[in-house]
Design an enzyme around this catalytic site. Structure first.
Site, PDB file in Angstrom:
ATOM      1  N   HIS A   1     -28.651  29.142 -52.355  1.00 49.79           N
ATOM      2  CA  HIS A   1     -29.810  28.247 -52.328  1.00 49.79           C
ATOM      3  C   HIS A   1     -30.759  28.670 -51.211  1.00 49.79           C
ATOM      4  CE1 HIS A   1     -27.512  25.694 -55.027  1.00 49.79           C
ATOM      5  NE2 HIS A   1     -26.516  25.694 -54.156  1.00 49.79           N
TER       6      HIS A   1
ATOM      7  N   HIS B   1     -39.778  27.015 -45.874  1.00 48.58           N
ATOM      8  CA  HIS B   1     -40.786  26.052 -45.415  1.00 48.58           C
ATOM      9  C   HIS B   1     -41.967  25.979 -46.377  1.00 48.58           C
ATOM     10  CE1 HIS B   1     -43.722  23.931 -43.126  1.00 48.58           C
ATOM     11  NE2 HIS B   1     -44.396  25.008 -42.773  1.00 48.58           N
TER      12      HIS B   1
ATOM     13  N   HIS C   1     -39.449  35.381 -32.030  1.00 51.18           N
ATOM     14  CA  HIS C   1     -40.662  34.910 -31.339  1.00 51.18           C
ATOM     15  C   HIS C   1     -41.583  36.094 -31.087  1.00 51.18           C
ATOM     16  CE1 HIS C   1     -43.282  32.506 -28.939  1.00 51.18           C
ATOM     17  NE2 HIS C   1     -42.420  31.518 -28.786  1.00 51.18           N
TER      18      HIS C   1
ATOM     19  N   HIS D   1     -45.320  20.131 -53.761  1.00 50.48           N
ATOM     20  CA  HIS D   1     -46.059  19.342 -54.748  1.00 50.48           C
ATOM     21  C   HIS D   1     -45.897  17.843 -54.516  1.00 50.48           C
ATOM     22  CE1 HIS D   1     -46.755  17.404 -58.708  1.00 50.48           C
ATOM     23  NE2 HIS D   1     -47.678  18.339 -58.838  1.00 50.48           N
TER      24      HIS D   1
ATOM     25  N   ASN E   1     -47.081  19.513 -47.076  1.00 51.57           N
ATOM     26  CA  ASN E   1     -46.498  20.213 -45.935  1.00 51.57           C
ATOM     27  C   ASN E   1     -46.128  19.171 -44.878  1.00 51.57           C
ATOM     28  OD1 ASN E   1     -45.918  21.688 -43.638  1.00 51.57           O
ATOM     29  ND2 ASN E   1     -47.597  23.138 -43.895  1.00 51.57           N
TER      30      ASN E   1
ATOM     31  N   CYS F   1     -44.160  24.404 -36.923  1.00 53.03           N
ATOM     32  CA  CYS F   1     -43.364  24.007 -38.091  1.00 53.03           C
ATOM     33  C   CYS F   1     -41.948  24.553 -38.078  1.00 53.03           C
ATOM     34  CB  CYS F   1     -44.080  24.450 -39.371  1.00 53.03           C
ATOM     35  SG  CYS F   1     -45.716  23.711 -39.591  1.00 53.03           S
TER      36      CYS F   1
END
Length: 531
Positions: A428, A432, A338, A461, A465, A259
């Site tokens: 802002h 994710h 990572h 919502h 995802n 993702c």
């Protein structure tokens, strides 16, 4: 086990009225114990701060010499009156013209070298997010009912998915390929995968090219990321073929990177633009949901079924200076972390077959803890690059104090280091939208407000995802709410398998008013909602 108790949280769950057994007709409750994110802001490792401060050290020569030169020049000039200053300059120019011309030539040469050697600014011209048609829309109840009718899941698996959905934070208007659960046949085929990929990618790109009025043939770099579905020819080749792009385009296809791959794709596009001036780069981020739909009974592999939904984003970047005035955002920083060297991190999200031979993604129970460690490293590296100097000073001082004086018996040590206020660095936040639980823990650890997390919660919502494209649906939400003003800083934060945690920092070039096209247009007035 005692040392891990602070990583556990408990929750009382109402399981409804028991339908059978000795307790039929009575309410039943269960206690759910789960791992949560570690309180990583209380255990920051000093070595990760060095990565961020390394950037500042590289520019220390400017910070050290410029104030000294300004001070010396001010002292010299300040001792002269205006008339004396002009007379001195005129006399020097008359009697030492060679020196004046040499100085001027050196000054011009230095400025030229500086502007030619510094990296080109990377601008985000515009972006788009694909919104599927209403025929793919399913509510949570419809999801379970369609799964039951498909005959692919037993009652235990259906009940587990129902409980996950009820606490997921996902609404009743998300999109999913109905063929994966409405048919008893195997839908994880190359044909179905290509059909879904074509629908979402071309839908997002059509809108992007229409909004920017940039021809596909003008694009010099193309980067596509999709973790699960990687056919031959590649997804990037599908796009080149569909839009008949030019033959010398630099195309890349990133697979299996989870993702957070959307930020990796932006980083790759940035590097390509730095070495290829006067170019456009298009980045497409998506996930093909149907191709990896799990049909077995392993509960750790059923979790992705409950969260992942259809979605795709397309972004166009430019390094052309002429695009300064039309660009929406300028790329400020990319920080990548990572943790793949650690075996637990490497296997916490793992694609494999279960005992029945069904393919799917297995999610480890240690995911929250591992994600917290990766996030701790990432934000600690990012901090020195974005935090105000006052925050950096307090943060760094407390870290050094703990590093060198925490073991001293005669010194009163602080219980925890100073927690930087990231709200001073960004206006802002686009975090994710993985799940409600993850967002809750991130909000608690970063001490963010409900308004800071609004875009992430509402995206979860409304769209679920959507993997690597979720951070763009969140930015689209902020734009549609007309909240992004000139100079605002936006933090996009994503994490995924490997295990990776990556950050993007953008600065708004202008006030981005409510766009004419957005996946939120017909429902924005209903948000935010409480759930």
């Amino acid at each position: 086990m005692a040392n891990e108790q602070h990583l556990l949280s408990t929750e009382i769950v109402n399981r409804g009225i028991e339908s059978s057994g000795p307790n039929a007709g009575s309410l039943t409750f269960s206690v759910r114990v789960r791992r949560r994110l570690p309180d990583f802001l209380n255990s920051v490792n000093l070595k990760y701060v060095k990565l961020g401060y390394h950037y500042l050290i590289n520019h220390a020569i400017y910070l050290a010499t410029v104030p000294v030169l300004v001070l010396v020049f001010s002292a010299e000039v300040g001792s002269l009156s205006r008339e004396e200053l002009w007379r001195k300059l005129w006399e020097d120019a008359r009697y030492d013209l060679a020196t004046v011309l040499s100085f001027f030539a050196l000054f011009v040469f230095t400025l030229s070298v500086y502007f030619m050697s510094r990296p080109r600014s990377i601008y985000l011209i515009d972006f788009s997010c694909f919104r599927p048609s209403d025929e793919f829309k399913v509510s949570k109840e419809e999801f379970i009912e369609l799964a039951r009718k498909s005959g692919k899941f037993d009652e235990g698996s259906l009940e587990f998915q129902k409980r996950i959905l009820q606490s997921s934070g996902i609404g009743d208007e998300t999109y999913i390929p109905k063929s994966v659960i409405a048919s008893a046949d195997n839908c994880a085929t190359m044909k179905e995968g290509r059909a879904e990929a074509s629908a979402v990618m071309f839908g997002a790109l059509d809108e992007l090219f229409e909004k920017t009025r940039i021809r596909p043939k003008d694009v010099g770099v193309l980067v596509v990321n999709c973790s699960i579905f990687n056919p031959t020819p590649s997804l990037s080749a599908m796009i080149i073929n569909h839009y008949k792009m030019r033959g010398n385009i630099l195309s890349y296809n990133l697979g299996g990177m989870g993702c957070s791959a959307g930020i990796i794709a932006i980083d790759l596009a940035r590097d390509m633009l730095q070495s290829n001036p006067n170019n456009y780069a298009v980045v497409v981020s998506t996930e093909v949901v149907g191709y990896n739909w799990y049909q077995g009974r392993d509960r750790s592999m059923l979790i992705p079924n409950c969260f992942f939904r259809m979605g795709c984003s397309a972004v166009i970047l430019s390094n052309r200076r002429r695009d300064y005035h039309r660009a929406k955002y300028r790329l400020e920083h990319v920080v990548r972390t990572h943790k793949g060297a650690d075996d637990r991190s490497f296997r916490c999200v793992y694609q494999e077959e279960d005992e029945q031979g069904f393919k799917g993604l297995k999610v480890s129970k240690d995911l929250m803890e591992i994600g917290g460690e990766a996030l701790k490293t990432n934000i600690t590296t990012l901090g020195p690059l974005v935090l105000p100097f006052s925050e950096q000073l307090l943060f760094f001082a407390t870290l050094v104090w703990r590093q060198f004086f925490s073991s001293g018996s005669g010194v009163m040590n602080p219980k925890k280091p100073y927690i930087p206020d990231y709200k001073q660095a960004f206006e802002h936040f686009c975090v994710h939208a993985a799940s409600k639980g993850v967002l809750n823990e991130l909000q608690r650890n970063l001490e963010l407000s409900e308004s800071n997390m609004e875009a992430s919660r509402m995206t979860l919502h409304r769209f679920g995802n959507t993997s690597s494209s979720s951070i763009w649906y969140e930015l689209a939400y902020l734009e549609t709410k007309d909240r992004v003003k000139s100079g605002d800083r936006i933090w996009q934060l994503a994490f995924g398998s490997g295990f990776k945690c990556n950050s993007l920092v953008w600065r708004s070039m202008r006030r981005n008013r409510k766009p004419a096209r957005s996946p939120w247009l017909d429902c924005i007035d209903r948000y935010p909602v409480q759930f």
